[in-house]
Write a protein that holds these residues in place. Structure first.
Motif, mmCIF file in Angstrom:
data_model
loop_
_atom_site.group_PDB
_atom_site.id
_atom_site.type_symbol
_atom_site.label_atom_id
_atom_site.label_comp_id
_atom_site.label_asym_id
_atom_site.label_seq_id
_atom_site.Cartn_x
_atom_site.Cartn_y
_atom_site.Cartn_z
ATOM 1 N N LEU A 57 8.666 42.605 9.553
ATOM 2 C CA LEU A 57 9.412 41.958 10.631
ATOM 3 C C LEU A 57 10.649 42.764 11.036
ATOM 4 O O LEU A 57 11.123 42.656 12.165
ATOM 5 C CB LEU A 57 9.834 40.546 10.212
ATOM 6 C CG LEU A 57 8.703 39.526 10.008
ATOM 7 C CD1 LEU A 57 9.258 38.233 9.412
ATOM 8 C CD2 LEU A 57 7.982 39.238 11.322
ATOM 9 N N ALA A 58 11.148 43.570 10.090
ATOM 10 C CA ALA A 58 12.341 44.367 10.397
ATOM 11 C C ALA A 58 12.003 45.547 11.316
ATOM 12 O O ALA A 58 12.888 46.141 11.923
ATOM 13 C CB ALA A 58 12.991 44.864 9.101
ATOM 14 N N ALA A 59 10.732 45.908 11.416
ATOM 15 C CA ALA A 59 10.339 47.016 12.294
ATOM 16 C C ALA A 59 10.178 46.501 13.728
ATOM 17 O O ALA A 59 10.104 45.294 13.970
ATOM 18 C CB ALA A 59 9.039 47.624 11.806
ATOM 19 N N ARG A 99 14.174 36.476 11.695
ATOM 20 C CA ARG A 99 13.353 37.341 12.563
ATOM 21 C C ARG A 99 12.086 36.630 13.042
ATOM 22 O O ARG A 99 11.683 36.774 14.183
ATOM 23 C CB ARG A 99 12.999 38.636 11.836
ATOM 24 C CG ARG A 99 14.225 39.477 11.549
ATOM 25 C CD ARG A 99 13.910 40.876 11.043
ATOM 26 N NE ARG A 99 15.166 41.597 10.860
ATOM 27 C CZ ARG A 99 15.817 41.684 9.701
ATOM 28 N NH1 ARG A 99 15.319 41.112 8.620
ATOM 29 N NH2 ARG A 99 16.970 42.322 9.626
ATOM 30 N N MET A 100 11.483 35.858 12.151
ATOM 31 C CA MET A 100 10.236 35.195 12.512
ATOM 32 C C MET A 100 10.482 34.182 13.641
ATOM 33 O O MET A 100 9.710 34.132 14.603
ATOM 34 C CB MET A 100 9.680 34.502 11.266
ATOM 35 C CG MET A 100 8.280 34.010 11.405
ATOM 36 S SD MET A 100 7.089 35.348 11.579
ATOM 37 C CE MET A 100 5.610 34.358 11.721
ATOM 38 N N LEU A 148 17.722 40.281 17.576
ATOM 39 C CA LEU A 148 19.154 40.321 17.247
ATOM 40 C C LEU A 148 19.920 39.177 17.902
ATOM 41 O O LEU A 148 21.000 38.805 17.457
ATOM 42 C CB LEU A 148 19.757 41.661 17.704
ATOM 43 C CG LEU A 148 19.053 42.930 17.214
ATOM 44 C CD1 LEU A 148 19.751 44.174 17.753
ATOM 45 C CD2 LEU A 148 19.034 42.993 15.693
ATOM 46 N N ASP A 149 19.337 38.625 18.959
ATOM 47 C CA ASP A 149 20.043 37.604 19.754
ATOM 48 C C ASP A 149 19.742 36.181 19.269
ATOM 49 O O ASP A 149 18.745 35.954 18.581
ATOM 50 C CB ASP A 149 19.592 37.705 21.219
ATOM 51 C CG ASP A 149 20.205 38.907 21.912
ATOM 52 O OD1 ASP A 149 21.197 39.454 21.374
ATOM 53 O OD2 ASP A 149 19.679 39.311 22.970
ATOM 54 N N PRO A 150 20.581 35.231 19.689
ATOM 55 C CA PRO A 150 20.251 33.819 19.420
ATOM 56 C C PRO A 150 18.957 33.444 20.138
ATOM 57 O O PRO A 150 18.548 34.130 21.074
ATOM 58 C CB PRO A 150 21.432 33.060 20.039
ATOM 59 C CG PRO A 150 22.508 34.063 20.228
ATOM 60 C CD PRO A 150 21.856 35.391 20.396
ATOM 61 N N ILE A 151 18.353 32.347 19.677
ATOM 62 C CA ILE A 151 17.102 31.911 20.314
ATOM 63 C C ILE A 151 17.413 31.205 21.636
ATOM 64 O O ILE A 151 18.333 30.391 21.693
ATOM 65 C CB ILE A 151 16.335 30.962 19.366
ATOM 66 C CG1 ILE A 151 15.919 31.720 18.124
ATOM 67 C CG2 ILE A 151 15.117 30.348 20.062
ATOM 68 C CD1 ILE A 151 15.343 30.878 17.028
ATOM 69 N N LYS A 152 16.625 31.574 22.657
ATOM 70 C CA LYS A 152 16.887 30.939 23.956
ATOM 71 C C LYS A 152 15.994 29.698 24.074
ATOM 72 O O LYS A 152 14.827 29.788 24.388
ATOM 73 C CB LYS A 152 16.571 31.922 25.080
ATOM 74 C CG LYS A 152 17.425 33.172 25.037
ATOM 75 C CD LYS A 152 16.939 34.197 26.032
ATOM 76 C CE LYS A 152 17.530 35.555 25.722
ATOM 77 N NZ LYS A 152 16.923 36.211 24.556
ATOM 78 N N CYS A 205 19.724 29.087 14.682
ATOM 79 C CA CYS A 205 19.001 29.519 15.885
ATOM 80 C C CYS A 205 19.933 29.874 17.042
ATOM 81 O O CYS A 205 19.565 30.651 17.910
ATOM 82 C CB CYS A 205 17.935 28.508 16.289
ATOM 83 S SG CYS A 205 18.618 26.978 16.883
ATOM 84 N N GLY A 206 21.153 29.345 17.009
ATOM 85 C CA GLY A 206 22.096 29.678 18.084
ATOM 86 C C GLY A 206 22.980 30.863 17.749
ATOM 87 O O GLY A 206 23.944 31.158 18.463
ATOM 88 N N LYS A 207 22.714 31.552 16.648
ATOM 89 C CA LYS A 207 23.605 32.642 16.199
ATOM 90 C C LYS A 207 22.949 34.009 16.370
ATOM 91 O O LYS A 207 21.724 34.115 16.440
ATOM 92 C CB LYS A 207 23.921 32.471 14.703
ATOM 93 C CG LYS A 207 24.413 31.114 14.318
ATOM 94 C CD LYS A 207 25.890 31.008 14.504
ATOM 95 C CE LYS A 207 26.375 29.665 13.982
ATOM 96 N NZ LYS A 207 27.543 29.172 14.657
ATOM 97 N N LYS A 208 23.814 35.029 16.355
ATOM 98 C CA LYS A 208 23.297 36.399 16.357
ATOM 99 C C LYS A 208 22.816 36.756 14.956
ATOM 100 O O LYS A 208 23.159 36.085 13.990
ATOM 101 C CB LYS A 208 24.405 37.354 16.783
ATOM 102 C CG LYS A 208 24.720 37.205 18.237
ATOM 103 C CD LYS A 208 25.626 38.327 18.674
ATOM 104 C CE LYS A 208 25.587 38.399 20.193
ATOM 105 N NZ LYS A 208 26.281 39.531 20.704
ATOM 106 N N ARG A 209 22.069 37.857 14.874
ATOM 107 C CA ARG A 209 21.370 38.180 13.619
ATOM 108 C C ARG A 209 22.237 38.099 12.360
ATOM 109 O O ARG A 209 21.885 37.391 11.408
ATOM 110 C CB ARG A 209 20.740 39.582 13.699
ATOM 111 C CG ARG A 209 19.976 39.933 12.422
ATOM 112 C CD ARG A 209 19.605 41.402 12.366
ATOM 113 N NE ARG A 209 20.779 42.245 12.200
ATOM 114 C CZ ARG A 209 20.746 43.568 12.306
ATOM 115 N NH1 ARG A 209 19.611 44.176 12.598
ATOM 116 N NH2 ARG A 209 21.851 44.285 12.144
ATOM 117 N N ASP A 210 23.366 38.811 12.335
ATOM 118 C CA ASP A 210 24.086 38.910 11.061
ATOM 119 C C ASP A 210 24.644 37.560 10.601
ATOM 120 O O ASP A 210 24.634 37.247 9.413
ATOM 121 C CB ASP A 210 25.183 39.976 11.159
ATOM 122 C CG ASP A 210 24.558 41.372 11.277
ATOM 123 O OD1 ASP A 210 23.311 41.470 11.118
ATOM 124 O OD2 ASP A 210 25.285 42.338 11.546
#
Ligand code: NAD
Length: 718
Positions: free
Chosen positions: A127-129, A158-159, A224-228, A267-272
């Motif tokens: 999933l990281a690729a 990521r999933m 990398l982005d929050p879920i829309k 789900c509303g946050k960025k990756r890190d």
């Protein structure tokens, strides 16, 4: 070669493509142990440097040189890891995640070639690729919930961003392994190809990304982005998923629901930021006793498999089997053997028995066909592998015989002596007796060294355990061959020494003894069932007795009482005796403690029957409301103490064997890890103190001297 480790190598191919290959030295599979994680960190740094310093590296292809891709994290490292304080566990998990994120952030397109199984951490690596190309033969999934945890290498983050929350929830909370077509359908992988095309197709994908034909940066950004997803829609989706999954998993398995709540939180946050939230949830689950017990269970299972493998090396061949008796058990044994590829002769003394056995096999096979688990051709093959007979005609070709005739010493003696004359020396003879001593049965034989017990559980096709029982004269090769046959049948064998009831029934009857005592003292059998089901048993003791068969139960109880009169003999008439006297045998004649009606699907449905209370009233004290803890203690202590005795008497060799025997043989709640783990979780001294509280209930509640000593010295079993 730009990186050469003991788990990972990186080399440059043509056209600026680097190949990062997983190949853990000294192991048959790749897994994320400490070494592999550290090397992934180093290999990523080397790649980063190469990308920055020159234009030599334009893309990365990730491969495996093993048959599997990566099976997951190294579970043997979990016990130590989960013992860390929660805060440390969170920070450690965040630090490990930085390795995967660094790989994800490489400034070139990346793709994985999933050649075989990629589970848990192995799939999280994928999933990281940027791209995932999967062999049509591979399987992927996130099965962490089976260990009481959920993905902790960024998998929930990521999933959910890659395939949407609903699919992510289904994969993560369900924990299933998924085939390539299913993975492609939800978008968990980008392409599925034939195994021989895998490498080429993966390289091709990276090249298309390098050339700009594919926009890998946009694809990556989505992870990398929050879920829309609109707020309202989100709320509804999560709430209904939580309700559904909570109902399915039940209160004893918190990980699936916590996984969904974690996705909801991040789900509303960025990756890190999302990864930190995942790490917190992961650590919380890792600290539960459920996770620790399920990890213990996994390790026990591994140990059991290793023991079986050691036996298999000493085993003779098992190419043709035979079963004597085509009844409930014989029919089930024939079905299972044929299904798993060992042809079997099924002998009975009357045609009606054979017809019954074959019909049972046909019924089970038709079910498989209607569920699309098998095609009609294969069903024909399996049926042809069962050879029904009324004579010993072909017995000289047989490698293993399982005797499954009626539970009667005289009959068994006669049948065993007879079959011995029709087989070649070295053919292994076994008995599926539930209670009769193997050493005693061997008395009828000229070659007792070729004989041992092979105790299956009903229904044979469902129950994973087989007790392989060593009689006084059984040879090690006989045991080994029987273990091998059990494995061939897809079962989990546990080798035990001979005693009344062997391991499973020996510890089950003290539990029923606890039940008898509770009813005598005025407990409501329905309440006892409810409490024990809540404790985690698949069915409470009254219901279990009905399913086993009250007649079978009473008979076996008699044998156990004869074997261990001091503890298992009873000086009062029990409610079970009353059921037996009134010919209420349980499910088999539709009435026992409960009444059984047939539901719409044709399955027995239990209903409450007032007459049970009237019948047992004379042998029960006035109704009394027992606290749940009281019921649990009175039921569990006798069983746990008997397991301790089985270890002390060397009936079973290790605590792991004992615990697995209980989980696989009687459905001991898996999340509790087994009887010995249950005692250890409580603490040996606390357990002994609890036993002492019930001392007036008699010898079933008396701890052994050795257990007292272990508790006083602070020792443990594991
Ligand atoms: P069953 O009564 O359903 O079947 C016994 C079969 O043996 C019958 O078909 C009978 O015709 C046949 N038979 C009798 N004498 C024979 C002989 N001389 N040669 C060949 N066949 C003969 O019994 P079952 O429930 O299948 O039990 C069989 C054995 O398995 C018993 O020893 C029992 O204790 C044991 N067992 C039963 C269970 C269970 O839950 N039913 C579980 C584990 C072990």
């Amino acid at each position: 070669m730009i990186y050469d480790g003991s788990a990972i190598t990186v080399k440059l191919l043509d056209d600026g493509i680097a190949q990062l290959d997983f190949n853990l030295q000294g192991e048959s599979v790749n897994k994320f142990n400490r070494v592999t994680l550290e090397e992934l960190k180093q290999a990523t740094e080397v790649l980063q440097a190469a990308i920055q310093e020159s234009a030599d590296v334009k893309g990365v292809v990730v491969t495996s040189s093993k048959d599997v891709f990566i099976v997951g994290a190294d579970i043997t490292e979990f016990t130590e890891m989960f013992a860390l304080p929660e805060e440390e566990l969170v920070e450690g998990t965040v630090a490990t995640n930085a390795i995967f994120s660094a790989f994800e952030d490489l400034n070139v397109p990346t793709a994985v070639a999933i050649n075989g199984i990629a589970l848990g951490g192995g799939f999280e690596m994928c999933l990281a690729a940027d791209y995932r190309v999967m062999s049509a033969k591979a399987k992927v999934g996130l099965p962490e919930v089976k260990l009481g945890i959920f993905p902790g290498f960024g998998g929930t983050v990521r999933m959910s961003r890659l395939v949407g929350c609903d699919n992510a929830i289904e994969w993560i909370a369900g924990g299933a392994e998924n085939r390539a077509d299913a993975a492609l359908k939800v978008g968990a992988v980008d392409a599925v190809v034939a195994p021989e095309k895998l490498f080429e197709a993966t390289v091709d994908l990276v090249k298309r990304a390098i050339s700009g034909e594919l926009d890998y940066k946009a694809k990556r950004q989505e992870k990398l982005d929050p879920i829309k997803l609109p707020m309202m829609e989100q709320m509804m989706a999560f709430n209904s998923a939580i309700g559904f999954v909570a109902g399915k998993a039940g209160p004893n398995y918190p990980a699936p629901v916590t996984a969904i709540k974690t996705i909801q939180k991040h789900c509303g946050k960025k990756r890190d930021d999302a990864i930190r939230i995942e790490a917190k949830g992961f650590a919380k689950m890792a600290k539960t006793s459920v996770a620790q017990n399920l990890v213990g269970l996994f390790l026990n299972d591994q140990a059991l498999k290793k023991t079986a493998k050691d036996f298999e090396r000493k085993a003779g061949k098992v190419e043709q089997a035979a079963v004597l008796g085509a009844g409930i058990m014989g029919g089930g044994i024939a079905y299972q053997s044929a299904l798993k590829g060992t042809p079997i002769i099924m002998k009975d003394i009357n045609q009606a028995g054979i017809d019954l056995g074959l019909n049972e096999a046909k019924k089970l096979l038709s079910k498989r066909v209607s569920r699309k688990k098998m095609d009609a051709d294969k069903m024909g093959d399996v049926l042809n592998a069962i050879k029904p007979t009324l004579s010993y005609g072909d017995f000289e070709t047989v490698d293993v015989v399982v005797e499954a005739v009626v539970e009667n010493v005289k009959v068994k003696h006669a049948v065993l002596a007879e079959v011995e004359k029709h087989v070649k020396p070295g053919t292994v003879l076994t008995s599926n007796t539930s209670t009769i001593s193997i050493t005693k049965l061997a008395e009828a034989l000229e070659r007792p060294e070729d004989f041992c017990g092979m105790h299956f559980f009903n229904p044979v096709h469902m129950m994973p355990l087989v007790e392989v029982i060593r009689g006084e004269k059984s040879s090690e090769e006989t045991i080994a061959t029987t273990v091998k046959y059990a494995k061939q049948m897809g079962k989990t064998p546990v080798v035990v020494n001979d005693c009344p009831g062997f391991l499973v029934n020996r510890v089950l009857f003290p539990y029923f003894g606890g039940f008898a005592g509770l009813l005598r003292d005025g407990a409501d059998f329905q309440k006892v069932d409810k409490v024990m089901e809540k404790f985690g048993w698949p069915m409470g003791p009254a219901y279990l007795m009905d399913v086993v068969g009250i007649d079978t139960g009473v008979h076996a109880e008699g044998v156990m009482a004869e074997g261990f009169p001091e503890r298992m003999g009873r000086d009062f008439k029990s409610a079970v005796d009353v059921m037996f006297e009134n010919e209420r045998y349980g499910q088999k004649n539709n009435i026992g403690f409960y009444k059984y009606e047939t539901d719409k699907k044709g399955k027995p449905k239990k209903v409450v029957d007032q007459s049970t209370y009237d019948l047992i009233a004379p042998v029960c004290a006035e109704s009394k409301d027992f606290e749940a803890d009281d019921i649990i203690a009175r039921m569990m202590i006798p069983m746990c103490l008997e397991v301790v005795r089985c270890l002390e008497d060397n009936i079973v060799e290790t605590p792991a064997d004992a615990d697995m025997g209980l989980i696989f043989g009687v459905g001991f709640p898996p999340f509790r890890g087994g009887a010995i783990r249950y005692i250890e979780e409580m603490g040996l001294q606390n357990f002994v103190d609890l036993c002492d509280k019930y001392a007036d209930l008699g010898p079933l509640y008396a701890p052994t001297e050795n257990l007292r000593k272990m508790a006083a010295e602070g020792k443990t079993f594991y």
